[in-house]
Enzyme design. Structure first.
Site, PDB file in Angstrom:
ATOM      1  CE  LYS A 505      -0.614  -0.629   4.981  1.00 12.68           C
ATOM      2  NZ  LYS A 505      -1.589  -0.890   6.062  1.00 12.68           N
ATOM      3  NE  ARG A 607      -7.284   1.060  10.806  1.00 15.83           N
ATOM      4  CZ  ARG A 607      -5.999   0.783  10.567  1.00 15.83           C
ATOM      5  NH1 ARG A 607      -5.061   1.631  10.952  1.00 15.83           N
ATOM      6  NH2 ARG A 607      -5.648  -0.326   9.960  1.00 15.83           N
ATOM      7  CE1 TYR A 741      11.120  29.016   9.254  1.00 19.68           C
ATOM      8  CE2 TYR A 741      11.285  26.797   8.310  1.00 19.68           C
ATOM      9  CZ  TYR A 741      11.066  28.163   8.147  1.00 19.68           C
ATOM     10  OH  TYR A 741      10.811  28.672   6.910  1.00 19.68           O
TER      11      TYR A 741
END
Length: 807
Positions: A505, A607, A741
């Site tokens: 996947k 889920r 940052y």
């Protein structure tokens, strides 16, 4: 190698078989080529007239089913099992109890026809690496032939020996085993004069009663050898060697200081006194049999250094000098750089194989080109071979056979060897004296959208050709070693003995569709993707095995039907939608294949999945709608966590109840025709390793295929990817000044900061910063800062920080 009537009759007599020679057939007929796959029958006419097709059988294939095709294409010789009852009019037919044994006898015949030195290489890891590196370091002082790729199996070894250069002075042959008894067969075929034992590890331990039994089995290869080059210090292996009394024939290398010494009981032939990391690799100084060594190796990882030293010691003991070996060491590359697949301009695939270029490796590279599915035109950009003698008729004959009548639409050569043509190629479309000449021409511009093999020897710098053809060349690269993918798949097949569903996947977790294509070629039983578009892309790439779509959007049901993809169903209403889509589509291929569904049941993940009160109904509805249930499955939520084993076992109990309920619903429906033969699967990699009672019919392997094991119980998995990038900028930051940052990365000392063109888009999370993760820079680990910034090219980047960073 050649086999005539007398040779085949000899094999028939040895194996208790029978040779059927056609009445009135040509007694002078002989066979020079062996084939086991009709897809690789390239040569027409005389080439196939002299080809012997061996019909091998296995769990997933039967070569006897392809005999008629091979005969129709012109093959005149066949080796078949005695159990095959067919006939082959006009052809030579060698009937033996097992065709594999005849193939192995042919390999042994090829071995005994050679008077040159045969080197047998075995071990748990590093066989192919040591073989390839030794071949690359050999140069042209002596002629060396070696087995292609990782052809070290019961089938690969005899095929390798048959095809090797008969004129070579040395032959390097791999031998790999996974079960007791296999090495005896390979030893009988190879009969090495010199042995090499690389790393002795835990691979295939499950098939042996003990590691000592495995060590004894591997050492059977070295019966009759005069010397054994050792690249392992494993105490079990050492005990097995001492048990046989072979200490005196063993030759090894050692570090003067350290724990990597492979054989501390005896004096080493090669000692490395000092080694230090420097820009570009590792500097090694020491001695070999009192001769000074001063080498630089382009690696720093201990396993790679061990393989380099084993390969180098082999050549030194065979007669090479330290100087030429040292000159070639810096040109070594990881094997993952071989047969690299790149995305070409216009959507084609570029196979970049620019490390070495000789007769032994050419067929492997051409096979890789032909394995790319689809109808795109194919081109080969070929440099002169090194080594190669264009006046040597034997080498020209081998080259012609390697090329055969390959399905190549355009050939381009570089170098003086092939200026008048390439043996085996009908038409040379372009010839250039140098690589620069090719790059300055328009010949590459015409190849947009083509599948292209770029195959060149190192002196021709063909990496420039690959870069010119690549669609988006970039310094940040994920190298995939598909050979390791096959290794990992085989490890799980051996461990579980069950069909495997490969989880690919998200385009193989970002690795690209090449992973799924290779898994399909390797014979994986099923694949699973996340979305329909991934499955469609794989079908377009030629993947033929069943593909489960985990998130089957009803709006894409028509695509699933068209491309023979199998939907996961976790809502009852989607069963009706799937049935409606089938009715609208009309007949498409085999009804059961296109109509089947995978039911996902909820067992504790919470889920997606059919709830407990829907299980019976799902079975009833599938029967009523005439939808075959391909599988009933669920997900384990914490299979890798021993603290959650109670929860996992509760999930397994729920899953068993779900399967029974679905079956009950199917069987109770008037439309149900007896038991529904659906597959059951619930375990992932960690679940399969920790809960063998839950293996059922299928194992789903995800990260395990890529070399990761969350349970830490599988030895010898190999990571398939290596992440590479290059420093784009280096500058000094004063003490007390923050980097990036957030202004959190501050040091009390002045620092050198290197910025790399990699970040979020390449899968690197910001959570890896502040020294939580490291990168290798010139062989040394450096901590990451991961303070992202946009460069002018709009790439996110990370900065790593260290007090002593390389500039």
């Amino acid at each position: 190698m050649t086999a005539d009537r007398f040779a085949l009759q000899t094999i028939a007599d040895q194996l208790g078989g029978r040779l059927d020679w056609p009445v009135g057939g040509d007694d002078a007929l002989f066979f020079t080529h062996l084939a086991t796959d009709t897809r690789k029958l390239h040569q027409p006419g005389d080439g196939l007239n002299h080809t012997l097709f061996v019909a091998l059988t296995g769990e997933r294939h039967d070569g006897h089913a392809h005999l008629a095709e091979a005969r129709a294409r012109g093959v005149k010789g066949f080796v078949v099992d005695s159990s095959w009852s067919g006939t082959m009019p006009g052809a030579v037919l060698l009937r033996v109890p097992r065709a594999l044994e005849a193939l192995q006898s042919l390999g042994a015949m090829a071995r005994f026809s050679r008077s040159s030195t045969v080197v047998g290489i075995t071990g748990s890891n590093g066989k192919t690496t040591v073989k390839e590196w030794a071949h690359a370091l050999a140069g042209q002082e002596k002629t060396v032939s070696r087995s292609p790729g990782s052809w070290n199996s019961q089938i690969g070894v005899p095929l390798s020996l048959w095809a090797m250069d008969e004129k070579a002075e040395f032959h390097f042959v791999e031998a790999g085993i996974s079960k007791p008894g296999e090495m005896a067969t390979l030893a009988r075929i190879i009969r090495p004069d010199v042995g090499v034992m690389v790393h002795f590890g835990d691979a295939h331990d499950a098939h042996f009663d003990s590691r000592m039994e495995k060590a004894r089995e591997k050492l059977r290869l070295f019966e009759g050898t005069s010397r054994i080059i050792l690249g392992s210090k494993d105490p079990v292996l050492m005990e097995a060697i001492e048990e046989r009394g072979w200490q005196d024939r063993c030759i090894h290398w050692q570090w003067a200081h350290g724990e990597l010494n492979p054989h501390p009981q005896t004096a080493a032939a090669m000692t490395i006194e000092r080694h230090g990391i420097e820009s570009g690799g590792t500097h090694l100084t020491g001695t070999w049999r009192e001769t000074p060594i001063d080498w630089t190796v382009p690696f720093s990882e201990p396993t790679a250094l061990a393989n380099v030293l084993t390969a180098s010691l082999l050549l030194l003991e065979l007669g090479w000098s330290p100087g030429p070996i040292g000159e070639r060491l810096l040109s070594l590359q990881p094997l993952g750089m071989r047969l690299e697949h790149l995305e070409g301009r216009g959507g084609g695939i570029i196979i970049n194989d620019t490390w070495n270029h000789d007769l032994d490796g050419l067929s492997t590279a051409l096979d890789a080109l032909e394995r790319i599915p689809g109808t795109r035109p194919r081109a080969v950009v070929l440099s002169d071979l090194v080594p190669f003698d264009p006046n040597n008729e034997g080498q020209k004959k081998r080259l012609k056979h390697a090329i055969g009548q390959r399905k190549v639409d355009r050939w381009i050569s570089v170098g003086p060897q092939f200026c008048q043509g390439i043996p085996g190629v009908d038409q040379l479309h372009a010839q250039h004296p140098t690589t620069e000449s090719l790059l300055q021409s328009a010949d590459l511009a015409d190849l947009e959208g083509w599948n292209i093999l770029v195959k060149g020897a190192r002196p021709f710098a063909f990496e420039k050709v690959a870069e010119a053809l690549e669609s988006n060349p970039h310094t940040t690269v994920l190298d995939l070693d598909l050979g390791r993918l096959g290794h990992n798949l085989e490890r799980f097949k051996e461990r579980f003995g069950k069909p495997i569903m490969g989880m690919v996947k998200a385009f193989a977790y970002g690795s690209g569709d090449a992973v799924a294509v290779e898994l399909d070629r390797l014979g994986v039983d099923r694949l699973a993707v996340a979305f329909a578009e991934e499955g469609v892309a794989l079908r377009k790439r030629g993947v033929n095995c069943p593909i489960l779509v985990l998130n089957a959007d009803p709006h894409r049901f028509s695509d699933l039907i068209q491309w023979h993809l199998e939907p996961e169903i976790h809502r009852l209403e989607d069963l009706n939608r799937w049935a409606d889509a089938l009715r609208r589509s009309g007949p498409v291929g085999q009804e059961e294949t296109r109509a089947g569904v995978h039911l996902k049941v909820e067992t504790g993940m919470h889920r997606l999945g059919l709830q407990a009160d829907q299980w019976v109904t799902a079975g009833e509805r599938c029967a009523a709608l005439h939808l075959p249930i391909l599988s009933v499955y669920s997900h384990l939520s914490a299979a890798d966590d021993p603290h959650s084993d109670a929860h996992t076992r509760q999930q397994l109990h729920q899953y068993d109840a779900a399967c029974s309920a679905v079956q009950e619903g199917w069987s109770s429906s008037p439309s149900g025709s007896g038991p529904s033969p659906f597959l059951k699967h619930i375990v992932n990699t960690a679940g399969a390793l920790r809960f063998p009672e839950a293996h059922h019919d299928l194992i789903r392997i995800g990260l395990g295929l890529y070399g990761q094991d969350a349970s830490a119980t599988v030895n010898d998995l190999k990571p398939v990817g290596a992440f590479h990038t290059a420093i784009s900028h280096v500058h000094q930051v004063p003490a007390g000044q923050p980097v990036g940052y957030g202004a959190k990365d501050i040091s009390e000392q002045s620092r050198w900061i290197a910025t790399l063109p990699v970040g979020y888009a390449d899968g690197l999370p910001r959570s890896a910063g502040m020294g939580k993760a490291h990168l290798y820079v010139s062989g040394e680990l450096r901590p990451l800062s991961v303070q992202y910034a946009w460069t002018a090219a709009c790439w996110t980047s990370l900065a790593w920080t260290s007090k002593g960073a390389h500039r």
